[in-house]
Structures are given as structure tokens and as C-alpha cells.
Design an enzyme around this catalytic site. Sequence first.
Site, short mmCIF file in Angstrom:
data_model
loop_
_atom_site.label_atom_id
_atom_site.label_comp_id
_atom_site.label_asym_id
_atom_site.label_seq_id
_atom_site.Cartn_x
_atom_site.Cartn_y
_atom_site.Cartn_z
N THR B 21 0.70 -1.16 -0.01
CA THR B 21 -0.09 -0.01 0.03
C THR B 21 0.94 1.31 -0.07
O THR B 21 1.92 1.35 0.55
CB THR B 21 -1.03 -0.10 1.28
OG1 THR B 21 -1.81 1.04 0.77
CG2 THR B 21 -0.36 0.40 2.54
N CYS B 27 -3.44 8.27 7.02
CA CYS B 27 -4.49 6.88 6.88
C CYS B 27 -3.68 5.95 8.13
O CYS B 27 -2.45 5.98 8.06
CB CYS B 27 -4.51 6.45 5.72
SG CYS B 27 -5.58 7.65 4.68
N HIS B 44 -6.01 -0.18 4.48
CA HIS B 44 -5.66 1.05 4.24
C HIS B 44 -6.95 1.89 4.69
O HIS B 44 -7.59 2.15 3.84
CB HIS B 44 -5.09 1.29 3.10
CG HIS B 44 -4.60 2.70 2.87
ND1 HIS B 44 -3.29 2.87 1.87
CD2 HIS B 44 -4.94 3.82 3.05
CE1 HIS B 44 -3.28 4.29 1.94
NE2 HIS B 44 -4.16 4.73 2.83
#
Lengths: 281, 157
Positions: B21, B27, B44
Site C-alpha cells: 500500500t 491513514c 488502508h
Amino acid sequence: MKDVAKSQIIAGTKAIPALPRAATKLFEMLQNPDADMAEIEGILRFEPGLTANILKLTNSAYFGLPNKVGSIRQALVLLGRERLVELTMVTCAGALMWKSVPGYNLSPGELWRHSIAVSLAAEGLVKVLNLPEDKRVFTAALLHDIGKLVMGDWIKGDIEKIDELTAQGTSFEVAERLVLGTDHAEIGAEILKSWAFPQELVMAVRWHHQPERADEPSTMVDIVHVANVLCLMIGIGIGIEGLRYELSSSATEKLGLKPADIEQVASSTLQWVDELGNIFV
Amino acid sequence: MKYTVGVADMKVGRFGDILVTHALGSCLGLAVYDPVAKVGGLLHAMLPLSKINKEKAEANPFMFVDTGVPELFQEVYSLGGQKMRLEVKAAGCGEPLGNNQMFKIGERNLTILKKLLWKNNVLLNSKDVGGAASRTVYFYLDTGRLVIRSNGAERDL
């Protein structure tokens, strides 16, 4: 040395192609409430490429129109002329910004996606805060990072010096300025000036990282500032600088922002970008 | 296979798979791995609490920490992962400069994660969180190795 770099960087802005005449003409019309549909149609009549892309955007999932729109007139009726001008700007900005930006480590399309995201988040903030609508905010947000197109090549050569400064807590645009004598916001403002954009937009681009330094207090600057930080936080177009920008407390206070407002807008932005931003992929 | 986990997204996989990711700002990136079954998943998640936008949470639970984390565990269980064996690692949760209280999304993401794990008696084995750098996570499901690339440097977590 820094001054030499700055003048060379500013000279580099000349390599950025001008916006099509149709786009600037349409943008001017936003300020003229008397402009009628026929005039707008007339401007776009000789721009088939632009027209095709505007219609593509009109038919994107973002607007969720029940039937396919096939003409500028129909688009005008359904979306209104402000939206149509926005879509013209999106199309023209896409032509310029759909590329990789070395230096900032942005792969092809990322600066573009980021720009659209900030525009949509800016509009979302205006709505959630119940601020008076100013359709020019969208365009200011769309073009806020255009200076990166020119600065990228310079950043590449001096990234170690810039990194040294940011490692000590200096924000990225301040580090750019310390090393190169200017920053991407100032260069972006130079580009908008050369396109003869209104002063308020030039200022919104110029001070999008330091809104408290704008000559006059401006909601447009504050909104673009907040929308930009928000989109970086959620990872849309986050480049080599990460989140190394200072969030202005005076801007968030002036806007009267609450965490719930920010999260509300953040939760919608991603979908908006996917619906509108994937048209040109 | 190599799978990319987007923003507000989650992927699970088995031995030999790599989950990646990119662009973790505020995040939360959460990796869960069972070293015996050799299965794992990577989430995520963007925002702490789903109550901010219930409709969005319904459509995509991975947008929020409070709805995404339980889904991640469920998916890993369904591949044969067992709660007692799970290794749990967190990355991301960064903040812009300036200590603005309005924008503590990263910190709140981590707080909600910790609460959830604590309530469910799950230990957070390690974390690489906070700061203003963007992070990319590479999660190798043959060994459970998790590599973080940030600022041009790589480190194991």
C-alpha cells in the site's frame, strides 16, 4: 546563487503553454452574469476537442445524469454555466498536468488527481461550512500546484539540501525557498499572472501554504489551503514532501472548521475523485 | 501474486503473496499475519469512525478504522488465520506540521485502533506511526516480513 536560481526558474514558467483562449474567455464570463448561453456555445463551437472532453466529464458518474448528454447546450441546461466553466478548466488543466513530476516523485496522473481532489474538497468545504458560493474557488484549487511543473526539475538537483532542512522541522515550501530562492507556490502564482487570471486567484495560489500572509484576508486562500492539506493527509497526490507543510491555525479558525466537517468532506472526496478524475485515464 | 491496497481498501493473501500500500499519510495501514497458516491481510483505512458517514461505511467499510479492522480480522480468519497466533503491526497515522487540533486524524486513527484491539484482547506487536513523512508498506506473506519505505529509506517493522 539563490537569486540566479530564482530568475532562471521564473524564466522556466514561459515553457508552460498558455491555456486555450476559450478557457480564459469562459472564465471571464463567470464574472459577467449577463453572458448568455449562445455566447458560451459560440466560444466552444470552434473547439471540438475541448467540447468532446467537456461532454465526457458531463456524462461521468460524478453528475449521475439519467441520460447521455450530447451537446454543450444540453450540458448548460443540466449543469449550469458555472459547472460548465469548471469542466472546461478541468479539461485544460488535465492537458497540462497529466504527466509525471520528477523531483516531487509524482507518477503520471498523480498531480492531476491531486488537483481535482483539492478542487472537489474545496467545494465540499464551502458547502459544509455554508459559505457563500464562489465558483472561482474550484479553479484556484485546481491550479494551486501548477508551479510544481516548473519547480520539479530544480528540486531534483537540490533535494538533499531541502531534506536536511525539512528533517529539522522546516516546512517543505520554506525549505524550497531557502535553497532555491523561491517555492512552487510563488512559481504557480507567476504562471497564473502570465495567464491574466484575477488577482484573488493569483493570491490563492501564491499563499496556499501560508494563507495568513495573503495581502488581504481571503476565504478562497483559506479554503484552498485546508483542502490541500486534507487531500495530502488522505494520500491523494502525496509526493516526496509527505505531510511536511504547516497547517495554518488562523485559517482553520477563521473558517470555523470542526473535525467533523473535515472528516465529512474527506469521506466523500475519494469517491468524487474516482467518479470525475478517471475520465481521462 | 502482488496486490496493491488502495486508499480505503483491504486485501488478504497467502504464502507467496505480497501486499503493498502506497501513500500512507494520516491513514492507518494495519497488517495482520498468522505465521503458522501463513496468511495475512493489509488494511488502508482513512478515517477513525464510521458514524461520520454511515452510508459510505455501508458501501465501503475499509474507509473507517472502526468498521475496517473487524472486517480485516474476519477475512484473515476465513483464510485459516487464528486469533491467538496473529501478529499485528500498524503504520502511518502521520500529521502535517503545526500541531493543529482540528487535523488530528492520524492520531485519532491510532487511538481508535488501540481501543478496538484492547477490547478484543489483541496485542499490537509493533508500530511505525506519526511524523510528517509519507509511508509505503510492503507485506510479504511467505514470512510475514513488513518493510516500510519512507523518505527514500527502508526499514523492517
